[in-house]
Design a protein around this motif. Sequence first.
Motif, short mmCIF file in Angstrom:
data_model
loop_
_atom_site.label_atom_id
_atom_site.label_comp_id
_atom_site.label_asym_id
_atom_site.label_seq_id
_atom_site.Cartn_x
_atom_site.Cartn_y
_atom_site.Cartn_z
N THR A 84 0.85 -1.19 0.00
CA THR A 84 0.00 0.00 0.00
C THR A 84 0.89 1.24 0.00
N VAL A 85 0.67 2.12 -0.96
CA VAL A 85 1.51 3.31 -1.15
C VAL A 85 0.66 4.57 -0.99
N TYR A 86 1.20 5.54 -0.27
CA TYR A 86 0.50 6.81 -0.08
C TYR A 86 0.70 7.69 -1.31
N GLN A 87 -0.42 8.22 -1.83
CA GLN A 87 -0.38 9.10 -2.99
C GLN A 87 -0.60 10.55 -2.53
N PRO A 88 0.46 11.37 -2.52
CA PRO A 88 0.31 12.75 -2.03
C PRO A 88 -0.63 13.59 -2.88
N GLN A 89 -0.77 13.24 -4.18
CA GLN A 89 -1.64 14.02 -5.05
C GLN A 89 -3.10 13.91 -4.63
N THR A 90 -3.49 12.71 -4.20
CA THR A 90 -4.88 12.48 -3.82
C THR A 90 -5.08 12.44 -2.32
N GLY A 91 -3.98 12.32 -1.58
CA GLY A 91 -4.08 12.21 -0.13
C GLY A 91 -4.66 10.89 0.32
N GLN A 92 -4.58 9.85 -0.54
CA GLN A 92 -5.11 8.54 -0.20
C GLN A 92 -4.05 7.46 -0.40
N PHE A 93 -4.32 6.31 0.23
CA PHE A 93 -3.43 5.16 0.06
C PHE A 93 -3.92 4.30 -1.10
N GLU A 94 -3.00 3.85 -1.91
CA GLU A 94 -3.33 3.05 -3.09
C GLU A 94 -2.60 1.71 -3.02
N PHE A 95 -3.32 0.62 -3.26
CA PHE A 95 -2.71 -0.71 -3.23
C PHE A 95 -2.11 -1.04 -4.59
N ARG A 96 -0.86 -1.41 -4.58
CA ARG A 96 -0.19 -1.85 -5.79
C ARG A 96 0.04 -3.35 -5.69
N PRO A 97 -0.70 -4.16 -6.45
CA PRO A 97 -0.60 -5.63 -6.33
C PRO A 97 0.76 -6.15 -6.73
N GLY A 98 1.21 -7.18 -6.03
CA GLY A 98 2.45 -7.83 -6.36
C GLY A 98 2.26 -8.86 -7.46
N PRO A 99 3.33 -9.50 -7.90
CA PRO A 99 3.24 -10.46 -9.01
C PRO A 99 2.41 -11.70 -8.69
N VAL A 100 2.08 -11.93 -7.42
CA VAL A 100 1.27 -13.10 -7.07
C VAL A 100 -0.18 -12.94 -7.53
N HIS A 101 -0.59 -11.72 -7.89
CA HIS A 101 -1.95 -11.47 -8.35
C HIS A 101 -2.05 -11.78 -9.84
N ALA A 102 -1.99 -13.07 -10.18
CA ALA A 102 -2.07 -13.51 -11.58
C ALA A 102 -2.61 -14.93 -11.60
N ASN A 103 -3.05 -15.37 -12.79
CA ASN A 103 -3.55 -16.74 -12.91
C ASN A 103 -2.44 -17.76 -12.74
N PHE A 104 -1.30 -17.48 -13.35
CA PHE A 104 -0.17 -18.39 -13.30
C PHE A 104 1.05 -17.63 -12.80
N VAL A 105 1.63 -18.10 -11.71
CA VAL A 105 2.74 -17.40 -11.08
C VAL A 105 3.96 -18.31 -11.06
N LEU A 106 5.05 -17.83 -11.60
CA LEU A 106 6.32 -18.53 -11.55
C LEU A 106 7.12 -18.01 -10.36
N ALA A 107 7.37 -18.88 -9.39
CA ALA A 107 8.23 -18.55 -8.26
C ALA A 107 9.59 -19.19 -8.53
N ASP A 108 10.46 -18.40 -9.14
CA ASP A 108 11.74 -18.94 -9.62
C ASP A 108 12.76 -19.02 -8.49
N GLU A 109 13.35 -20.22 -8.33
CA GLU A 109 14.34 -20.48 -7.28
C GLU A 109 13.79 -20.08 -5.91
N ILE A 110 12.64 -20.64 -5.57
CA ILE A 110 11.92 -20.25 -4.36
C ILE A 110 12.73 -20.45 -3.09
N ASN A 111 13.64 -21.42 -3.09
CA ASN A 111 14.40 -21.67 -1.86
C ASN A 111 15.64 -20.79 -1.71
#
Length: 322
Positions: A84-111
């Motif tokens: 969640t990132v604060y946007q000074p232009q609007t004075g509100q917090f905006e959620f920026r989704p990470g790469p996990v928000h997809a149908n197919f997610v590649l977790a490369d070299e997870i360990n």
Amino acid sequence: MIHEQAREILERLVGRVERVIVGKRTEIELAVVSMLSGGHILLEDVPGVGKTLLVRTLAACMGGSFGRIQFTSDLLPTDVTGVTVYQPQTGQFEFRPGPVHANFVLADEINRAAPRTQSALLEAMEERRVTVDGITRALPQPFLLLATQNPLEYEGTYRLPEAQLDRFLMRLTLGYPMPEQEIEMLSRGQEAAVEIKPVLVPEEMRYMQLQVRSVLVDDRIKKYLVSVADASRRHRQLSLGISPRGTLAWMGAAQAMAYYKGRTYVIPDDVKAVAESVLAHRIVLKSEAVLSGVHAEQAVADLLNRAEVPLFSHVPAAGGSR
């Protein structure tokens, strides 16, 4: 979509992936079966054998949104789930989704990531949602995580906790190709990977996943599954046997294998075909068994050999239990 159409589409899917991943049809089929069951896949092998290429090709064949997470030691949980990132232009917090928000997610070299970051995937893998700053957001459906990892002997790797390993439906290993297969791979070059086009859309995969759940599992098959799981909890070489969640996962994978083979009911061969990939990473060997050179796959084979396989003289009735 009728069952025959689904079978034809799945055959095309496997064939198209085979154009890129040479000589690994069994592993490709198991990966497709895992997806049909709605399960996540862990590809464990040495670098350079095509783990990442297999995941990218499967995702390309299925269309839908694709996210990639390159796991490193300094990766943070918010790099995976979003922030969640604060946007000074609007004075509100905006959620920026990470790469996990997809149908197919590649977790490369997870360990290669620290345990704290690995644990950020637990909610996503189990519940298909993520919680950031107290707000829970659902992930796209279908949601499938396909992770790669290098063997633990390699420098800079962390052991995945048992709780996370248990959330992977299958662990697959590609291994090195045969010499003739590697020659064919060199002849093809990278052209095949570039030409891949979708075979189906996420909605079709989701529909197939729902159909898989209706595949008939006779009570004798269920008793067979439970007998193997129960024996694993008393096996002399195991300190941790198959959990009830593991038994459920095994049954779901067997249903998906039956569906892939074009049947509406499970037979013992379906159960055996997926057993090693579903069970080997869910059991823990005793230290003396490890020192004597026993592998988890051998323990699974021993459990299957000792169990009494149910016999069917006729096709299970449609009114049986599921």
